[in-house]
Design a protein around this motif. Structure first.
Motif, PDB file in Angstrom:
ATOM      1  N   MET A   1     -21.782 -49.258  43.903  1.00 59.74           N
ATOM      2  CA  MET A   1     -20.878 -50.220  43.248  1.00 59.74           C
ATOM      3  C   MET A   1     -19.464 -49.643  43.175  1.00 59.74           C
ATOM      4  SD  MET A   1     -21.863 -49.837  39.207  1.00 59.74           S
ATOM      5  CE  MET A   1     -23.296 -48.800  39.115  1.00 59.74           C
ATOM      6  N   ASN A   2     -18.479 -50.530  43.035  1.00 56.97           N
ATOM      7  CA  ASN A   2     -17.088 -50.093  42.893  1.00 56.97           C
ATOM      8  C   ASN A   2     -16.579 -50.503  41.520  1.00 56.97           C
ATOM      9  OD1 ASN A   2     -17.002 -49.142  45.559  1.00 56.97           O
ATOM     10  ND2 ASN A   2     -16.687 -51.253  46.280  1.00 56.97           N
ATOM     11  N   LEU A   3     -15.794 -49.604  40.920  1.00 58.78           N
ATOM     12  CA  LEU A   3     -15.291 -49.880  39.577  1.00 58.78           C
ATOM     13  C   LEU A   3     -13.797 -49.650  39.541  1.00 58.78           C
ATOM     14  CD1 LEU A   3     -17.902 -47.773  37.611  1.00 58.78           C
ATOM     15  CD2 LEU A   3     -17.924 -50.257  37.843  1.00 58.78           C
ATOM     16  N   THR A   4     -13.134 -50.338  38.626  1.00 59.62           N
ATOM     17  CA  THR A   4     -11.725 -50.064  38.373  1.00 59.62           C
ATOM     18  C   THR A   4     -11.614 -49.356  37.028  1.00 59.62           C
ATOM     19  OG1 THR A   4     -11.141 -52.060  39.554  1.00 59.62           O
ATOM     20  CG2 THR A   4      -9.444 -51.101  38.147  1.00 59.62           C
ATOM     21  N   LEU A   5     -10.926 -48.223  37.051  1.00 63.77           N
ATOM     22  CA  LEU A   5     -10.764 -47.459  35.815  1.00 63.77           C
ATOM     23  C   LEU A   5      -9.309 -47.494  35.389  1.00 63.77           C
ATOM     24  CD1 LEU A   5     -12.719 -44.209  36.812  1.00 63.77           C
ATOM     25  CD2 LEU A   5     -13.641 -46.260  35.730  1.00 63.77           C
ATOM     26  N   HIS A   6      -9.078 -47.744  34.124  1.00 59.64           N
ATOM     27  CA  HIS A   6      -7.746 -47.546  33.547  1.00 59.64           C
ATOM     28  C   HIS A   6      -7.870 -46.369  32.596  1.00 59.64           C
ATOM     29  CE1 HIS A   6      -5.992 -51.336  35.036  1.00 59.64           C
ATOM     30  NE2 HIS A   6      -7.247 -51.759  34.978  1.00 59.64           N
ATOM     31  N   VAL A   7      -7.240 -45.265  32.962  1.00 57.96           N
ATOM     32  CA  VAL A   7      -7.464 -44.023  32.220  1.00 57.96           C
ATOM     33  C   VAL A   7      -6.174 -43.570  31.550  1.00 57.96           C
ATOM     34  CG1 VAL A   7      -8.299 -41.649  32.387  1.00 57.96           C
ATOM     35  CG2 VAL A   7      -9.151 -43.376  33.971  1.00 57.96           C
ATOM     36  N   TRP A   8      -6.313 -43.143  30.301  1.00 63.54           N
ATOM     37  CA  TRP A   8      -5.161 -42.603  29.578  1.00 63.54           C
ATOM     38  C   TRP A   8      -4.799 -41.237  30.153  1.00 63.54           C
ATOM     39  CZ3 TRP A   8      -1.571 -44.402  26.423  1.00 63.54           C
ATOM     40  CH2 TRP A   8      -0.755 -43.484  25.749  1.00 63.54           C
ATOM     41  N   ARG A   9      -3.586 -41.121  30.689  1.00 61.96           N
ATOM     42  CA  ARG A   9      -3.127 -39.833  31.210  1.00 61.96           C
ATOM     43  C   ARG A   9      -1.991 -39.327  30.336  1.00 61.96           C
ATOM     44  NH1 ARG A   9      -5.148 -38.307  36.172  1.00 61.96           N
ATOM     45  NH2 ARG A   9      -4.776 -36.304  35.186  1.00 61.96           N
ATOM     46  N   GLN A  10      -2.148 -38.113  29.868  1.00 66.09           N
ATOM     47  CA  GLN A  10      -1.130 -37.504  29.002  1.00 66.09           C
ATOM     48  C   GLN A  10      -1.148 -36.021  29.307  1.00 66.09           C
ATOM     49  OE1 GLN A  10      -1.580 -38.526  24.847  1.00 66.09           O
ATOM     50  NE2 GLN A  10      -0.228 -36.887  24.161  1.00 66.09           N
ATOM     51  N   ALA A  24     -12.893 -46.323  41.494  1.00 70.26           N
ATOM     52  CA  ALA A  24     -14.054 -45.461  41.746  1.00 70.26           C
ATOM     53  C   ALA A  24     -14.951 -46.186  42.738  1.00 70.26           C
ATOM     54  CB  ALA A  24     -14.799 -45.178  40.453  1.00 70.26           C
ATOM     55  N   ARG A  25     -15.101 -45.581  43.935  1.00 68.69           N
ATOM     56  CA  ARG A  25     -15.841 -46.258  45.013  1.00 68.69           C
ATOM     57  C   ARG A  25     -17.251 -45.681  45.165  1.00 68.69           C
ATOM     58  NH1 ARG A  25     -13.219 -50.089  46.243  1.00 68.69           N
ATOM     59  NH2 ARG A  25     -10.956 -50.053  46.224  1.00 68.69           N
ATOM     60  N   ASP A  26     -18.151 -46.535  45.610  1.00 71.30           N
ATOM     61  CA  ASP A  26     -19.523 -46.112  45.931  1.00 71.30           C
ATOM     62  C   ASP A  26     -20.176 -45.337  44.791  1.00 71.30           C
ATOM     63  OD1 ASP A  26     -19.219 -47.184  48.481  1.00 71.30           O
ATOM     64  OD2 ASP A  26     -18.203 -45.359  49.160  1.00 71.30           O
TER      65      ASP A  26
END
Lengths: 257, 637, 232
Positions: A1-10, A24-26
């Motif tokens: 499955m493929n997912l979209t991640l929104h990640v807090w970067r600091q 995030a693929r496969d």
């Protein structure tokens, strides 16, 4: 499955931080959530980017190192589970996930999803123990503990100190954490001599660390990976109220007072 | 190198009392003038730091985790042994001693093991008083279970979270000392070098993992309690951060490394499911008390377990070992699992797994009894695999779990570097070639609460130490070396991640230095490790810079040490031409396929000395004497 | 790096009461206890109000009785005033604490496990405070009511609620009061330390039922006026 991640970067405590989108693929459904992030991170490293920082260690749900918000829920959607034991089979292709660090004044962000939770240690240091120096203990069976009390003490003692309760609480309160330790020790006969002092000291320390108060709404209980019950907070309140009005002891020295 | 085990002479039953009486004491008023560094905050480290501070020493304790409570002792599930004989079933200190020496396949030091058994009872008292919620009977007394091949019930437990509860007890004692100023706690801090001055351990150099700052810490003695090195296999039941860096760098400064090839493979772990797998999860071996292990009789039988009739199942442990059955020691259970899988009878998609079946127990005791005993383990299994173990048998497979080898220590738990003490899993002392279940927690706490407080005092009272500053040349040199290594790792900027190298190293170790080993295979492994190590130093890509939190850099530094240790493990395994405990050399087995010891030639501790500049390590032998438990072929038939 | 390192803190307070109040649990206990007082008043007030269904004479003579007993009337008012002030001050301080405890908000936060009532205490409270002020002006001082007569309570009520706008405003306020009481009643027990697995589900149900009955009781009055059941 493929997912979209929104990640807090600091980048650091002083950096302002922002959400960054990743694909995030496969993703294999048998992966754990952290293994999925491992794979994303390896790709980032090879591309010359900084990997997403997150705390983790045992990956068995007991060390309490891991934890972040997934779509606004501490440790993600699986009940009674730390994020290291959350598996990707709970997601489906195309899901969009928002990952954010625990947010509380007492938990400063170190980097990305990694926060500093030493405030919890200081709450324990304020009184979360039974003062028995090595060597001075009586025989184990000299202290009889009714099984039901022992079991309830164990329920409370199962707390892993991950801080999800603080993260989920709209008031960023550490009441579930503090109540769990007060309940664990307060239920046992060994814990009685210091019971009142313990409640006074730990409650005061939690406030001094900048945690909020409890409004009895139960978000903490819902996300706790060890399913600690709100009852421990009532017990803390009871011990604190009793101690406040009846204790003849002066507050412990070695403090700011 | 001279190895003096300092075992007291005379009857073993009085050895520890005599040793304690012979020790010099530090004047109570002077204790606070002595500074001690404890590296690691697991059961051994936290109990040592707390107890030393209670005695009055100035203690600094550090851990790489964000809090001392997160040390990996927390993950131990099953229990802790103690010769309390509360069950009146024939246990005694002597029996625990005997079982441990025999279980260790006669490769441990008798006197140390006797002391461990002797102290075991005091540990339970101490932990109970601290509020550890051990399981109880209805009358309020402590409950026991039999565990991991013991024929008496001497294991104390707190559900399936015994390690957690014992560690929290030690952690709370530690925090109490932090509160009163006896211990300075440095979390998120990793030891990167040991500083030796005039032949004595006088401090360490650390990296603050949150800021990247390199710092020196001076002390009068250093205690390493940094756990085991199972992560050399990449996949193990250890925590992701568990590493060998502290003990390896101490080894490079002169501490002998004993029996590095003695690793324990735990029989009941959840099988590997894919390449992405980052670690293995242990299912407590207490499950073997009520679960029955089986595989199909026919090779390649891929039917689901509920469609395989009773007559076509092979309960191979019950068949081969009628008296111990499913409760044979870990090494035996693991090797048998591997053997049936090698026969093509393994279960699950990968064929690397055997069934652990609770159907009979659920039928006999009722589901509720099983929930009560193993509820949390069953839940964990279901979370990870997505299968319900109340309905289908669990699939399990052996995994690296514990390392019996470690830095060599004498009876006082001091390494070959004076002033450097090593406790818990990090040392080699008590478990020989195989550790019995529920003994790791016992050893960690024995060393920390009850041994090191005496022996460290004895060292300090007998030693005249100069006052030092962190500006001393040796500290400066260590800081420079550590900084240079960091810079070197960051500068390579190659094409492979740290994890990819680590996975490959782990595969080499598992294939050639895992459950069974051969001289030729070990030779191959050594060559492969060297090649991989070379590639690592040419082609690794470490993200980020030297400052701030950099997890990529942390793991690169740890892996660099694992490469060197891996080679030593293979050398040690190749050198030991016998099979004993967890070390199974295919060339040395009985006709029935059991381990064949060679007591005539190998009844010794192999203590390896580091040789600089790529020279071969030097083997020193500490002969083992068995005056009480006479070596015999272990038999669990 | 600004990792804060506060020392462990206990003490620093001159006496028991200030130390008690300094702790968040102390403030919560003050809110719980004043909440009990206010809840008692709400019950009493409802009992008084429901006399409207007994007719003009009954209600007006009840009002006259209260006015003729100033110790009771002013005593109650004083206790209520102190309770309301403490309840509000503590809640404001706790709200400030809450804000300070989480300076950076979540981009996404899912609070699905807590009840609607519990999550709306923060604005049901201030609204009720505003309502009380309005209500006092409306029915005690007669502000905005041309034919207000302090002695003719029955008449005032009927006249006021004949305006649908006023009636619906009251109904809305009572609904909010209901949710506030629902969480407040349960929360009071938890705050004061009374939580037992056998009793807590009962307490929760009683709290919900109590809140519904009280709300229904209050709402019955404007509804009855609007429906013409009660009239002059």
């Amino acid at each position: 499955m493929n997912l979209t991640l929104h990640v807090w970067r600091q980048n650091s405590a002083s950096d302002k931080g922002r959400m960054v989108r990743y694909e995030a693929r496969d993703v294999n459904p048998d992966m754990s959530f952290l293994e999925m992030l491992d794979v994303v991170n390896e790709e980032l490293i090879l591309k010359g980017d900084n990997p997403i920082a997150f705390d983790h260690d045992c990956r068995e749900g007991v060390c309490g190192s891991c934890g972040f918000m997934i779509n606004g829920v501490a440790h993600g959607p699986s009940h009674g589970t730390a994020v290291c034991q959350l598996h990707m089979r709970h997601y489906k292709d195309g899901d969009v996930l928002f990952l954010e660090p625990w947010r509380a004044r007492a938990f400063p962000v170190v980097k990305d999803l990694y926060v500093d939770r030493k405030a919890l240690d200081r709450i324990i240091a304020a009184g979360g123990y039974i003062s028995v120096s090595t060597g001075s203990a009586p025989d184990g069976n000299a202290i009889l503990v009714p099984k039901d009390k022992s079991d309830r003490a164990m329920d409370a003692a199962a707390c892993i100190g991950c801080g999800a309760c603080v993260a989920a609480c709209p008031n960023a309160s550490a009441a579930l954490f503090t109540g769990a330790k007060i309940s664990h020790l307060g239920l046992l006969p060994q814990g009685q001599p210091e019971r009142r002092q313990r409640a006074l000291s730990m409650v005061a320390q939690a406030a001094a660390e900048g945690f909020g108060h409890c409004t009895n709404i139960g978000e903490c209980e819902a996300v706790c990976p060890k399913e600690i019950k709100l009852e421990v907070i009532a017990r803390m309140n009871r011990d604190f109220l009793k101690a406040s009005w009846t204790s003849r002891q002066k507050p412990l020295a070695g403090s700011d007072g | 190198m001279q190895l003096d085990s300092k075992v007291p002479s005379g009857p073993i039953e009085q050895a520890w009392d005599r040793a304690r009486f012979d020790m010099k004491l530090v004047n109570p008023a002077n204790k606070r003038k002595y500074s001690v560094i404890v590296v690691g905050s697991g059961l051994a480290g936290a109990s040592a730091a707390a107890t030393l501070a209670e005695l009055g020493y100035s203690v600094k304790c550090l851990c790489f985790q964000g809090s001392p409570r997160r040390a990996h002792s927390i993950a131990a599930q099953g229990g802790i042994n103690a010769a309390k004989n509360y069950q009146n079933d024939g246990d005694s200190v002597y029996r625990l001693f005997y079982d441990t020496v025999k279980g260790g396949d006669f490769r441990s030091r008798e006197a140390n093991v006797y002391r461990l058994a002797h102290i075991s009872t005091a540990i339970i008292d101490q932990c109970t008083a601290q509020g550890v919620p051990f399981a109880r009977e209805y009358g309020g007394t402590l409950s026991n279970r039999s565990f991991g091949g013991a024929q008496v019930s001497r294991t104390f437990y707190a559900r399936g979270q015994t390690g957690q509860q014992l560690l929290l007890g030690a952690y709370q004692a530690l925090e109490r000392q932090v509160h009163v100023g006896g211990v300075t706690m440095l979390a998120n801090t990793e030891m990167l070098d040991l500083v030796v001055i005039d032949g004595r351990a006088r401090g360490i150099v650390t990296r603050n993992l949150l800021t990247g700052t390199i710092e020196s810490h001076v002390a009068d003695a250093v205690v390493l309690a940094t756990g085991g090195y199972g992560n050399v296999y990449y996949l193990s039941t250890n925590a992701k951060g568990s590493n060998c860096t502290a003990i390896w760098r101490a080894h490079k400064k002169g501490a002998a490394f004993a029996n590095p090839c003695f690793t324990q493979i735990h029989p009941t772990c959840i099988p590997v499911s894919g390449d992405y797998q980052s670690k293995l999860t242990l299912m407590s071996e207490s499950l073997r008390n009520d679960g029955r292990i089986w595989v199909p009789i026919k090779a390649g039988d891929k039917r689901p377990p509920d469609q395989i009739p009773e007559s076509e199942r092979d309960y191979y442990l019950e068949r081969r070992y009628p008296s111990f059955g499913n409760l044979v020691p870990r090494d035996v259970a693991s090797r048998n699992a591997k053997a049936v899988c090698d026969d093509g009878r393994g279960v699950g998609e990968s064929g690397l797994g055997v069934y652990l079946d609770f159907a009979d127990s659920i039928h006999r005791l009722g589901r509720q009894a099983i929930v009560e005993r193993y509820g949390n383990l069953f839940e964990m299994y279901e979370r990870i695999t997505g299968e319900d173990p109340y309905k289908f048998p669990m699939r399990i497979y052996p995994a690296i779990h514990y390392t019996m080898g470690g830095l060599w220590v004498d009876y006082q738990l001091m390494s070959t570097i004076p002033g450097l003490f090593v406790i818990g899993e990090a040392n080699f002392s008590d478990h020989g070639a195989n550790r019995l279940g529920a003994s790791a927690l016992m050893q960690g706490l024995s060393d920390g609460y009850f041994v090191i407080p005496y022996t460290l005092g004895n060292y300090l009272a007998n030693t005249k130490l100069e006052k030092l500053e962190a500006t001393h040349g040796n500290f400066r040199a260590s800081e420079a070396a550590v900084t240079a290594m960091t810079e070197r790792l960051l500068a390579i900027n190659g094409n492979r991640t740290v994890a990819s190298f680590h996975r490959e190293l782990g595969k080499i170790m598992w294939d050639y230095c895992g459950m069974s080993r051969t001289a030729a295979g070990l030779e191959t492994a050594i060559q492969k490790i060297r090649r991989l190590k070379d590639e690592f130093w040419r082609n690794v890509k470490v993200a980020g810079g030297p400052e701030g939190l950099n997890q990529s850099l942390e793991s690169a530094g740890r892996l660099a040490d694992f490469f060197e240790l891996a080679e030593l493990m293979c050398i040690d395994a190749r050198d030991r031409n016998e099979s004993c405990g967890g070390h199974f050399r295919e060339e040395f087995q009985t006709p029935e396929g059991e381990a064949l010891r060679d007591d005539e030639h190998y009844s010794y501790v192999a203590a390896w000395e580091y040789a600089a500049n790529g020279a071969a390590p030097v083997l020193n032998r500490e002969p083992l004497e068995f005056r009480y438990v006479h070596p015999s072929q272990r038999s669990y038939k | 790096m600004s990792i804060q390192m506060s020392a462990t803190v206990v003490g620093g307070h001159p006496n028991r009461a200030s130390r008690f109040y300094a702790a968040p649990i102390g403030k919560k206990a003050v809110m719980a206890v004043t909440g009990v007082v206010l809840f008692g008043f709400v019950l009493g007030h409802l009992a008084g109000n429901l006399q409207v269904f007994e007719g003009q004479h009954q209600l007006d003579s009840y009002a006259a009785f209260l006015k003729a007993t100033p110790v009771l009337l002013w005593g109650t008012r004083l206790v209520l005033l102190v309770s309301v002030i403490l309840h509000i001050v503590a809640s404001i301080q706790l709200t400030q604490m809450k804000r300070a405890a989480r300076p950076v908000a979540y981009a996404k936060k899912n609070n699905s496990h807590s009840s609607f009532a519990s999550r709306t205490m923060m604005w049901s409270g201030p609204f009720i405070a505003f309502f009380i002020a309005f209500h006092l002006m409306h029915f005690t001082l007669g502000t905005g009511q041309p034919n207000f007569n302090g002695a003719a309570v029955f008449g005032n009520i009927v006249q006021a609620f004949q305006s649908p706008l006023v009636a619906f405003f009251y109904i809305f306020a009572m609904l909010l009061l209901g949710t506030h009481l629902h969480h407040g009643l349960y929360s009071m027990f938890q705050t004061l330390g009374a939580n037992h697995p056998s009793f807590m589900p009962v307490i929760k149900r009683v709290a919900a039922l109590g809140a519904i009955l009280i709300t229904a009781g209050f709402i019955a009055i404007p509804v009855a006026v609007l429906a013409g059941v009660i009239h002059t």
